[in-house]
Write a protein that holds these residues in place. Structure first.
Motif, PDB file in Angstrom:
ATOM      1  N   GLY A 149       0.797  -1.229   0.000  1.00 19.65           N
ATOM      2  CA  GLY A 149       0.000   0.000   0.000  1.00 19.65           C
ATOM      3  C   GLY A 149       0.824   1.271   0.000  1.00 19.65           C
ATOM      4  O   GLY A 149       0.355   2.323   0.424  1.00 19.65           O
ATOM      5  N   ASP A 150       2.066   1.176  -0.485  1.00 22.90           N
ATOM      6  CA  ASP A 150       2.976   2.324  -0.402  1.00 22.90           C
ATOM      7  C   ASP A 150       2.997   3.066  -1.732  1.00 22.90           C
ATOM      8  O   ASP A 150       3.406   2.502  -2.755  1.00 22.90           O
ATOM      9  N   ARG A 175      -7.648 -10.035   5.009  1.00 25.26           N
ATOM     10  CA  ARG A 175      -7.230 -11.278   4.360  1.00 25.26           C
ATOM     11  C   ARG A 175      -6.801 -11.002   2.911  1.00 25.26           C
ATOM     12  O   ARG A 175      -5.839 -11.601   2.419  1.00 25.26           O
ATOM     13  N   ALA A 176      -7.507 -10.097   2.258  1.00 22.90           N
ATOM     14  CA  ALA A 176      -7.144  -9.782   0.864  1.00 22.90           C
ATOM     15  C   ALA A 176      -5.745  -9.174   0.793  1.00 22.90           C
ATOM     16  O   ALA A 176      -4.969  -9.467  -0.122  1.00 22.90           O
ATOM     17  N   THR A 177      -5.416  -8.332   1.789  1.00 20.47           N
ATOM     18  CA  THR A 177      -4.077  -7.741   1.831  1.00 20.47           C
ATOM     19  C   THR A 177      -3.018  -8.839   1.897  1.00 20.47           C
ATOM     20  O   THR A 177      -1.977  -8.776   1.230  1.00 20.47           O
ATOM     21  N   LEU A 178      -3.293  -9.852   2.714  1.00 17.82           N
ATOM     22  CA  LEU A 178      -2.302 -10.918   2.911  1.00 17.82           C
ATOM     23  C   LEU A 178      -2.142 -11.771   1.656  1.00 17.82           C
ATOM     24  O   LEU A 178      -1.025 -12.202   1.339  1.00 17.82           O
ATOM     25  N   HIS A 190      -0.746 -17.707   6.600  1.00 18.89           N
ATOM     26  CA  HIS A 190      -1.088 -16.332   6.253  1.00 18.89           C
ATOM     27  C   HIS A 190      -2.365 -16.220   5.424  1.00 18.89           C
ATOM     28  O   HIS A 190      -2.734 -15.119   5.005  1.00 18.89           O
ATOM     29  N   TRP A 191      -3.018 -17.369   5.136  1.00 13.05           N
ATOM     30  CA  TRP A 191      -4.259 -17.263   4.354  1.00 13.05           C
ATOM     31  C   TRP A 191      -5.245 -18.397   4.635  1.00 13.05           C
ATOM     32  O   TRP A 191      -6.405 -18.323   4.239  1.00 13.05           O
ATOM     33  N   ASP A 193      -5.632 -17.741  14.727  1.00  8.93           N
ATOM     34  CA  ASP A 193      -6.322 -17.472  13.457  1.00  8.93           C
ATOM     35  C   ASP A 193      -5.213 -17.223  12.426  1.00  8.93           C
ATOM     36  O   ASP A 193      -4.023 -17.351  12.745  1.00  8.93           O
ATOM     37  N   VAL A 194      -5.616 -16.840  11.208  1.00 10.31           N
ATOM     38  CA  VAL A 194      -4.616 -16.413  10.211  1.00 10.31           C
ATOM     39  C   VAL A 194      -3.836 -15.223  10.763  1.00 10.31           C
ATOM     40  O   VAL A 194      -4.413 -14.342  11.416  1.00 10.31           O
ATOM     41  N   ILE A 195      -2.520 -15.219  10.540  1.00  7.42           N
ATOM     42  CA  ILE A 195      -1.699 -14.086  10.985  1.00  7.42           C
ATOM     43  C   ILE A 195      -1.010 -13.445   9.780  1.00  7.42           C
ATOM     44  O   ILE A 195      -0.787 -14.091   8.757  1.00  7.42           O
ATOM     45  N   ALA A 196      -0.699 -12.158   9.941  1.00  8.81           N
ATOM     46  CA  ALA A 196       0.005 -11.435   8.878  1.00  8.81           C
ATOM     47  C   ALA A 196       1.438 -11.941   8.770  1.00  8.81           C
ATOM     48  O   ALA A 196       2.019 -12.405   9.746  1.00  8.81           O
ATOM     49  N   HIS A 197       2.004 -11.835   7.574  1.00 11.65           N
ATOM     50  CA  HIS A 197       3.431 -12.090   7.396  1.00 11.65           C
ATOM     51  C   HIS A 197       4.203 -11.106   8.282  1.00 11.65           C
ATOM     52  O   HIS A 197       3.945  -9.903   8.246  1.00 11.65           O
TER      53      HIS A 197
END
Lengths: 154, 142
Positions: free
Chosen positions: A33-34, B25-28, B42-43, B55-59
């Motif tokens: 998002g940058d 989730r879409a970001t991940l 991550h998904w 739960d799902v976690i971010a990278h």
């Protein structure tokens, strides 16, 4: 089982060159998002003194981590990768990665430690360009959780 | 390299503009594609829970990429960053809803170094908890 301390200091052969593309940098910048124009607009990058678009600071991790696969999948080292989480990450830059770079990575095992039932592996990735000039060094700490250790995170 | 912040204008304690970054989730999924890190924690909620995560976690590297934006937005030229390191201490848990999670990042100048460099210490939180430790950048100013 403890990892073999004799692997400390071992370096692996340089990787084949990774060619950094403008559109790959754009894709990465969009994913985080940058909207900094230095990542997508060659003219904006030139106005800052760069010869082409540059990559966000953490972009190079995809390249160094892939290179670290030489270490993590080394059958002689015997790391159980299914139990590995990412502990620390650090970068030191001589210059930013930029489009057109052809980068090679040389991975070295800096340290192996056992702590609280976990195996801790420090890998240094030295990134050089086609002229052999240093671009960035990445230090990656991986933690292989012991069978009885608490759950960590990636 | 042409940072828009002048070393002489900065004091120890100078605060950088704080920012909040959304992550769904879409970001991940998008980050997985861009970074090449397709680890299912991550998904894939089922997989994440099977390996003991809530739960799902971010990278971790996604969070690291967001946190440095507070610095690169401040300096203008991202090449001002000469060192950057973090410790991944807690996961950013990303629920499967429209809102997802947020990553809150603040930073301040912790030390003035030689050669027009400063050290910026970042505080990175999600759901009220620090998610990165030892999150520091060395930045060369104008």
């Amino acid at each position: 089982m403890a990892l073999d301390q004799s692997f400390v200091g071992r370096s692996y052969p340089p990787t084949d060159p990774y060619e950094v593309g403008r559109e790959k940098i754009r894709e990465f910048a969009q994913a985080v998002g940058d909207t900094n124009p230095a990542y997508t607009d060659p003219e904006a990058a030139k106005a800052l003194g760069h010869s082409d678009v540059i990559a966000p600071p953490t972009f190079v991790f995809a390249i160094t981590f892939k290179a670290a696969g030489q270490v993590t999948t080394d059958p002689q080292l015997g790391l159980d990768y299914s139990r590995v989480v990412h502990g620390d990450q650090k970068f030191a830059y001589t210059r930013p990665v930029r489009a057109g770079d052809r980068l090679t990575v040389t991975s070295t095992i800096e340290a192996i430690k056992s702590m609280a039932g976990n195996e801790i592996l420090d890998i240094r990735g030295e990134v050089h360009d086609e002229a052999g000039e240093h671009v960035v060094t990445a230090w990656t700490k991986l933690v292989a959780r012991g069978a009885d250790a608490a759950e960590g995170e990636a | 390299m042409t940072a828009k912040i002048a070393y002489g204008d900065i004091e120890v304690g100078t605060e950088l503009p704080a920012q909040t970054f959304p992550v769904t989730r879409a970001t991940l999924v998008q980050y997985a594609g861009a970074s090449g890190d397709f680890n299912p924690i991550h998904w894939n909620e089922k997989f994440a829970k099977e390996v003991g995560l809530p739960d799902v976690i971010a990278h971790g590297m996604f969070t690291m990429a967001e946190a440095i934006r507070v610095v690169t937005d401040w300096t203008g030229d991202p090449a001002a960053v000469v060192e950057y390191g973090v410790r991944f201490t807690k996961p950013v848990v990303v629920p499967n809803d429209d809102e997802g999670a947020t990553i809150e990042v603040s930073g301040k100048v912790a030390a003035k170094l030689d050669d027009n460099r400063v050290r910026v210490d970042l505080t990175v939180k999600s759901a009220g908890q620090k998610v990165l430790g030892m999150s520091r950048a060395v930045v060369r100013l104008a």
